[in-house]
Design an enzyme around this catalytic site. Structure first.
Site, short mmCIF file in Angstrom:
data_model
loop_
_atom_site.label_atom_id
_atom_site.label_comp_id
_atom_site.label_asym_id
_atom_site.label_seq_id
_atom_site.Cartn_x
_atom_site.Cartn_y
_atom_site.Cartn_z
CG ASP A 80 -6.65 -1.23 -4.12
OD1 ASP A 80 -5.53 -0.98 -4.60
OD2 ASP A 80 -6.80 -1.77 -3.00
CG HIS A 81 -4.38 -4.46 -5.79
ND1 HIS A 81 -3.08 -4.78 -6.12
CD2 HIS A 81 -4.33 -3.80 -4.61
CE1 HIS A 81 -2.27 -4.33 -5.17
NE2 HIS A 81 -2.99 -3.72 -4.25
CG ASP A 102 -1.28 -5.94 -9.03
OD1 ASP A 102 -0.15 -6.11 -9.55
OD2 ASP A 102 -1.54 -6.28 -7.86
CD GLU A 132 1.97 -4.05 -6.88
OE1 GLU A 132 2.39 -5.14 -6.45
OE2 GLU A 132 0.89 -3.54 -6.51
CG HIS A 178 -1.87 -5.89 0.27
ND1 HIS A 178 -1.64 -6.53 -0.92
CD2 HIS A 178 -1.89 -4.57 -0.02
CE1 HIS A 178 -1.55 -5.63 -1.89
NE2 HIS A 178 -1.69 -4.44 -1.37
N GLY A 179 -2.40 -6.03 4.77
CA GLY A 179 -2.85 -6.60 6.03
C GLY A 179 -2.04 -6.08 7.21
CG HIS A 208 -0.42 -0.78 -3.16
ND1 HIS A 208 -1.73 -1.13 -3.43
CD2 HIS A 208 -0.06 0.06 -4.16
CE1 HIS A 208 -2.13 -0.52 -4.53
NE2 HIS A 208 -1.13 0.20 -4.99
N GLY A 210 0.20 0.03 3.48
CA GLY A 210 0.66 1.04 4.43
C GLY A 210 0.16 0.86 5.85
CG ASN A 230 -3.37 2.01 -1.81
OD1 ASN A 230 -2.87 3.03 -2.27
ND2 ASN A 230 -4.06 1.17 -2.54
#
Length: 288
Positions: A80-81, A102, A132, A178-179, A208, A210, A230
């Site tokens: 991931d990333h 990414d 991305e 994110h978060g 991403h 989510g 994600n």
């Protein structure tokens, strides 16, 4: 069974559902989401961020691969990333079957250049590649990172990016972060942008950030062509909250992992099952 990103997502695109990509930052999280997916008969991508890998060490990937090879559900081990060509190459060398490069913070031309380089190397090793286009937001302290200002994916250049790089899936920026969003923030997905991107592209699309978006928006995004979502914060928060409850219950002798973690894993599993149903990936193993 261990599969590549292309193998797992091509079926999702064909059948109209999204594969859950759970960030497994510990063995407990890994086992909890695997149990959920086996119970729900859902394919799964086990996502591991470079920072998580640094903490867990490379041996953790062997654990994930072992589980994948000893279950009948499709499992993809996904970086991931990935932030650099070197990180991606290391992931491939230790057994990842899908990698994300990414370079979304770079110019379009530089993003194309590094993504193409990764694709050439990864495809030679039968490893799938996600890139991305646009930028995902960042709500705070997350390992995935992000930017304070979201740059939406431009639908008009998305297929050009795909054609130039040869990537197998594309993470799009339509307003997620994110978060977990602060209480005073009401997240809204730009489903109009997603609709246009889906109409103009021909590979699986990835969402991403989510966690904590309204269920109805996520469900709608799935019906509109998102094939991978994600989830990191949602499963980790319930795990941590339950662990606090266990530690604060007053039993000073509670120290064994098999005493501390089972209820935390149970809470994680509940959230994972909810996401699986939301993404419509339940009972989809039969298509593989």
């Amino acid at each position: 069974m261990l599969v590549t990103g292309k193998e797992i997502l091509s079926v999702a695109k064909e059948q109209g559902f999204a594969v859950p990509a759970f960030n497994a930052g510990s063995g407990q999280l890994l086992n909890a989401v695997m149990e959920a997916c086996e119970e729900a008969q859902s394919p799964v991508m086990i996502a591991i961020h470079p920072d998580e890998l640094s903490f867990l060490t490379d041996s953790f990937v062997a654990q994930a691969i072992y589980l994948a090879n000893h279950t009948k559900i499709p499992v993809c081990i996904h970086l991931d990333h990935g932030a650099s060509f070197e990180q991606v190459m290391h992931a491939i060398s230790i057994g990842f079957t899908s990698v994300m490069i990414d370079a979304s913070h770079l110019s379009f031309e530089d993003n194309v250049a590094i993504s193409k380089k990764v694709v050439e190397a990864a495809h030679a090793a039968n490893v799938s590649v996600e890139a991305e286009l646009g930028t995902i937001g960042d709500t705070g302290n997350t390992v995935e990172g992000g930017v304070s200002e979201i740059v939406y994916t431009d639908p008009k250049v998305a297929q050009d990016f795909i054609d130039q790089t040869g990537v197998d899936s594309l993470a799009v920026a339509i307003g997620t972060a994110h978060g977990i969003y602060p209480k005073d923030v009401d997240p809204k997905l730009r489903l109009d942008i997603l609709e246009e991107i889906e109409a103009l592209t021909d590979i699986p699309l990835v969402l991403h950030g989510g966690s904590s978006n309204p269920d109805e928006e996520i469900s709608k995004a799935v019906t509109m062509g998102v094939n991978k979502i994600n989830i990191s914060s949602d499963i980790k928060i319930v795990f941590a909250n339950e662990l606090r409850e266990v530690l604060n219950a007053g039993n000073l002798e509670a120290r064994e992992p098999n005493v501390l973690f089972p209820s935390c894993m149970s809470e994680t599993k509940k959230v994972a099952l909810n996401k699986i149903n939301l993404f419509k990936s339940n009972d989809k193993v039969k298509f593989y």
